[in-house]
Write a protein that holds these residues in place. Structure first.
Motif, PDB file in Angstrom:
ATOM      1  N   ARG A  96     -11.232   4.513  -3.271  1.00 26.44           N
ATOM      2  CA  ARG A  96     -10.179   3.496  -3.237  1.00 26.44           C
ATOM      3  C   ARG A  96      -8.993   3.964  -2.404  1.00 26.44           C
ATOM      4  O   ARG A  96      -8.363   3.160  -1.698  1.00 26.44           O
ATOM      5  CB  ARG A  96      -9.747   3.164  -4.667  1.00 26.44           C
ATOM      6  CG  ARG A  96     -10.846   2.461  -5.450  1.00 26.44           C
ATOM      7  CD  ARG A  96     -10.688   2.532  -6.962  1.00 26.44           C
ATOM      8  NE  ARG A  96     -12.009   2.453  -7.581  1.00 26.44           N
ATOM      9  CZ  ARG A  96     -12.379   3.091  -8.674  1.00 26.44           C
ATOM     10  NH1 ARG A  96     -11.509   3.863  -9.318  1.00 26.44           N
ATOM     11  NH2 ARG A  96     -13.616   2.973  -9.140  1.00 26.44           N
TER      12      ARG A  96
ATOM     13  N   VAL B  59     -10.133   3.531   1.255  1.00 26.99           N
ATOM     14  CA  VAL B  59     -10.108   2.127   1.677  1.00 26.99           C
ATOM     15  C   VAL B  59      -8.687   1.719   2.038  1.00 26.99           C
ATOM     16  O   VAL B  59      -8.435   1.100   3.086  1.00 26.99           O
ATOM     17  CB  VAL B  59     -10.681   1.211   0.570  1.00 26.99           C
ATOM     18  CG1 VAL B  59     -10.293  -0.246   0.825  1.00 26.99           C
ATOM     19  CG2 VAL B  59     -12.190   1.339   0.499  1.00 26.99           C
ATOM     20  N   ARG B  60      -7.726   2.052   1.192  1.00 28.58           N
ATOM     21  CA  ARG B  60      -6.352   1.617   1.447  1.00 28.58           C
ATOM     22  C   ARG B  60      -5.748   2.324   2.652  1.00 28.58           C
ATOM     23  O   ARG B  60      -4.974   1.718   3.406  1.00 28.58           O
ATOM     24  CB  ARG B  60      -5.500   1.834   0.196  1.00 28.58           C
ATOM     25  CG  ARG B  60      -5.908   0.911  -0.960  1.00 28.58           C
ATOM     26  CD  ARG B  60      -4.954   1.036  -2.145  1.00 28.58           C
ATOM     27  NE  ARG B  60      -5.320   0.113  -3.207  1.00 28.58           N
ATOM     28  CZ  ARG B  60      -6.012   0.454  -4.294  1.00 28.58           C
ATOM     29  NH1 ARG B  60      -6.424   1.719  -4.461  1.00 28.58           N
ATOM     30  NH2 ARG B  60      -6.311  -0.452  -5.219  1.00 28.58           N
TER      31      ARG B  60
ATOM     32  N   ASP C 236     -13.996  -9.439   1.911  1.00 29.50           N
ATOM     33  CA  ASP C 236     -12.610  -9.569   2.339  1.00 29.50           C
ATOM     34  C   ASP C 236     -12.412 -11.008   2.805  1.00 29.50           C
ATOM     35  O   ASP C 236     -13.049 -11.443   3.768  1.00 29.50           O
ATOM     36  CB  ASP C 236     -12.322  -8.588   3.484  1.00 29.50           C
ATOM     37  CG  ASP C 236     -10.842  -8.520   3.852  1.00 29.50           C
ATOM     38  OD1 ASP C 236     -10.176  -9.569   3.823  1.00 29.50           O
ATOM     39  OD2 ASP C 236     -10.351  -7.418   4.170  1.00 29.50           O
TER      40      ASP C 236
ATOM     41  N   PRO D 112      -9.578  -3.837  -2.713  1.00 27.63           N
ATOM     42  CA  PRO D 112      -9.994  -2.465  -2.407  1.00 27.63           C
ATOM     43  C   PRO D 112     -10.908  -1.863  -3.458  1.00 27.63           C
ATOM     44  O   PRO D 112     -11.750  -1.009  -3.135  1.00 27.63           O
ATOM     45  CB  PRO D 112      -8.648  -1.709  -2.351  1.00 27.63           C
ATOM     46  CG  PRO D 112      -7.659  -2.742  -1.947  1.00 27.63           C
ATOM     47  CD  PRO D 112      -8.105  -4.010  -2.616  1.00 27.63           C
TER      48      PRO D 112
ATOM     49  N   GLU E  79      -7.157   0.535   5.540  1.00 27.21           N
ATOM     50  CA  GLU E  79      -6.578  -0.804   5.642  1.00 27.21           C
ATOM     51  C   GLU E  79      -5.196  -0.770   6.273  1.00 27.21           C
ATOM     52  O   GLU E  79      -4.808  -1.704   6.992  1.00 27.21           O
ATOM     53  CB  GLU E  79      -6.517  -1.463   4.258  1.00 27.21           C
ATOM     54  CG  GLU E  79      -7.862  -1.984   3.780  1.00 27.21           C
ATOM     55  CD  GLU E  79      -7.757  -2.793   2.506  1.00 27.21           C
ATOM     56  OE1 GLU E  79      -6.647  -2.885   1.935  1.00 27.21           O
ATOM     57  OE2 GLU E  79      -8.782  -3.334   2.081  1.00 27.21           O
TER      58      GLU E  79
ATOM     59  N   ARG F 152     -14.395  -3.098  -2.525  1.00 29.38           N
ATOM     60  CA  ARG F 152     -14.792  -2.591  -1.209  1.00 29.38           C
ATOM     61  C   ARG F 152     -15.069  -1.093  -1.250  1.00 29.38           C
ATOM     62  O   ARG F 152     -15.874  -0.581  -0.459  1.00 29.38           O
ATOM     63  CB  ARG F 152     -13.711  -2.930  -0.179  1.00 29.38           C
ATOM     64  CG  ARG F 152     -13.666  -4.407   0.168  1.00 29.38           C
ATOM     65  CD  ARG F 152     -12.848  -4.689   1.406  1.00 29.38           C
ATOM     66  NE  ARG F 152     -11.426  -4.534   1.186  1.00 29.38           N
ATOM     67  CZ  ARG F 152     -10.639  -5.464   0.657  1.00 29.38           C
ATOM     68  NH1 ARG F 152     -11.148  -6.639   0.291  1.00 29.38           N
ATOM     69  NH2 ARG F 152      -9.347  -5.254   0.512  1.00 29.38           N
ATOM     70  N   ALA F 153     -14.409  -0.381  -2.163  1.00 27.09           N
ATOM     71  CA  ALA F 153     -14.693   1.046  -2.322  1.00 27.09           C
ATOM     72  C   ALA F 153     -16.030   1.287  -3.006  1.00 27.09           C
ATOM     73  O   ALA F 153     -16.526   2.410  -3.033  1.00 27.09           O
ATOM     74  CB  ALA F 153     -13.579   1.722  -3.114  1.00 27.09           C
TER      75      ALA F 153
ATOM     76  N   HIS G 155       0.825  -1.213   0.000  1.00 23.23           N
ATOM     77  CA  HIS G 155       0.000   0.000   0.000  1.00 23.23           C
ATOM     78  C   HIS G 155       0.860   1.265   0.000  1.00 23.23           C
ATOM     79  O   HIS G 155       0.472   2.284  -0.591  1.00 23.23           O
ATOM     80  CB  HIS G 155      -0.930   0.002   1.210  1.00 23.23           C
ATOM     81  CG  HIS G 155      -2.139  -0.884   1.048  1.00 23.23           C
ATOM     82  ND1 HIS G 155      -2.408  -1.581  -0.101  1.00 23.23           N
ATOM     83  CD2 HIS G 155      -3.168  -1.165   1.903  1.00 23.23           C
ATOM     84  CE1 HIS G 155      -3.538  -2.261   0.039  1.00 23.23           C
ATOM     85  NE2 HIS G 155      -4.020  -2.022   1.246  1.00 23.23           N
TER      86      HIS G 155
ATOM     87  N   CYS H  73     -12.566  -2.842   5.537  1.00 25.82           N
ATOM     88  CA  CYS H  73     -12.757  -1.411   5.251  1.00 25.82           C
ATOM     89  C   CYS H  73     -13.599  -1.228   3.992  1.00 25.82           C
ATOM     90  O   CYS H  73     -13.245  -1.735   2.925  1.00 25.82           O
ATOM     91  CB  CYS H  73     -11.401  -0.734   5.088  1.00 25.82           C
ATOM     92  SG  CYS H  73     -10.351  -0.920   6.546  1.00 25.82           S
TER      93      CYS H  73
ATOM     94  N   ARG I  63      -4.005  -6.427  -3.343  1.00 24.64           N
ATOM     95  CA  ARG I  63      -4.750  -5.982  -4.524  1.00 24.64           C
ATOM     96  C   ARG I  63      -6.082  -6.701  -4.700  1.00 24.64           C
ATOM     97  O   ARG I  63      -6.846  -6.363  -5.585  1.00 24.64           O
ATOM     98  CB  ARG I  63      -3.896  -6.178  -5.772  1.00 24.64           C
ATOM     99  CG  ARG I  63      -2.678  -5.300  -5.782  1.00 24.64           C
ATOM    100  CD  ARG I  63      -1.682  -5.660  -6.865  1.00 24.64           C
ATOM    101  NE  ARG I  63      -0.514  -4.819  -6.707  1.00 24.64           N
ATOM    102  CZ  ARG I  63       0.473  -5.055  -5.858  1.00 24.64           C
ATOM    103  NH1 ARG I  63       0.449  -6.166  -5.125  1.00 24.64           N
ATOM    104  NH2 ARG I  63       1.491  -4.234  -5.733  1.00 24.64           N
TER     105      ARG I  63
END
Length: 313
Positions: free
Chosen positions: A179, A182-183, A151, A141, A186, A144-145, A33, A169, A254
């Motif tokens: 995105r 989210v990262r 997950d 991500p 995370e 999830r975004a 990340h 997340c 990823r």
């Protein structure tokens, strides 16, 4: 791959090995990340972020080198556990890094979250419908975004992830900004997991008690004939895996990376197929760039965080 073969072998992996796997994979998630954030921000014009992120990445690579002997691409996780126990002093190295890391994430966010250029270049840019993502097999991500809490660490726990307290997340904006958020979240969750592993690391063996699969201790090999025979047979012939098939997924930085392994009962798999996240995610690029300005295409492209070697078939 190790998890898939271990399922077929029905190996019982010691808790210390499982917790160590979790800690190292989360350190690797932070590493990934940070590379993404530094290079993505650089593409959009925030040059300082690149230097800040690679400052922390260097500390992470030193820890990985201390544990496995390699800064990158280490083969530390093996079938049956890990190749060697954690080295002396690992608690100090990991503890020092993880205590200061949350404040470094605060620095990143203070530089970007209220920066009008960053928000203008990311908010509302690179939208893709959730249905299109599901059709194309996009994970991680990216999805999830888009509001979907998917997950593998939570949905299909592996390597003792069910013993750790953390959140999956999720954001709902479904754009470059989402995105990014989210990262960033995370990274904070990974820091929580690493802290729990640091404080609660179990004692005990770091490899499964499976002499027909795991190479014997070097000292035993030199003094015990049975250990020497096992070593010779594993090195020269490999080990037999019961006939059957298994599909094992893990949550990489990823997205979902998975192995399908089909065994015919010999020492070599009959079929191995890898499902990598970048291959699925990159298929969404045409949809991602629909109605996007050419000037915004780099921001949209970078938000995918794909690796071209990961897409090669």
């Amino acid at each position: 791959y190790c998890l898939a073969v271990e399922k077929l072998l029905q190996l019982e992996i010691p808790p210390r090995a499982q917790w160590t796997r979790v800690m190292l994979t989360e350190l690797s998630r932070l590493n990934s990340h940070l590379v993404w954030l530094g290079t993505h921000a650089l593409d959009i014009g925030a040059m300082s972020m690149f230097f800040y992120c690679f400052r922390e990445r260097e500390d992470l690579l030193r820890i990985l080198e201390m544990v496995s002997g390699q800064r990158m691409m280490g083969s530390y996780i093996r079938i049956g556990g890990i190749s060697m126990d954690l080295p002396r002093g690992w608690q100090n190295a990991v503890g020092k890094f993880i205590r200061q890391f949350p404040s470094r994430v605060d620095q990143y966010e203070s530089l970007l979250n209220s920066n009008p250029i960053w928000t203008h270049r990311t908010q509302g840019v690179g939208y893709m419908a959730l249905d299109d993502m599901l059709d194309l097999g996009i994970t991680g991500p990216m999805i999830r975004a888009a509001g979907l809490s998917m997950d593998a660490r939570k949905n299909e726990p592996y390597s003792s992830y069910d013993k750790f307290n953390f959140e999956a997340c999720v954001e709902t904006s479904n754009d470059v900004w989402g995105r990014y958020r989210v990262r960033m979240r995370e990274m904070r969750e990974s820091a929580k997991i690493i802290t729990q592993a640091l404080e609660g690391m179990p004692e005990g063996p770091f490899q499964a008690d499976a002499p027909h699969v795991v190479l014997p201790d070097r000292e035993k090999m030199k003094t015990q004939m049975e250990a020497l025979i096992y070593h010779f047979k594993i090195v020269t012939e490999g080990f037999r895996v019961p006939a059957g098939e298994v599909y094992q997924v893990v949550e990489s930085p990823r997205g979902e990376i998975a192995y399908y392994v089909n065994s015919d009962g010999t020492a070599k798999p009959m079929r191995v197929h890898m499902r990598t996240p970048s291959f699925g995610n990159l298929q969404g690029l045409p949809k991602l760039l629909e109605n996007t300005l050419i000037a915004d295409s780099i921001a949209a492209l970078g938000s995918m965080d794909f690796v071209l070697g990961d897409t090669d078939r």
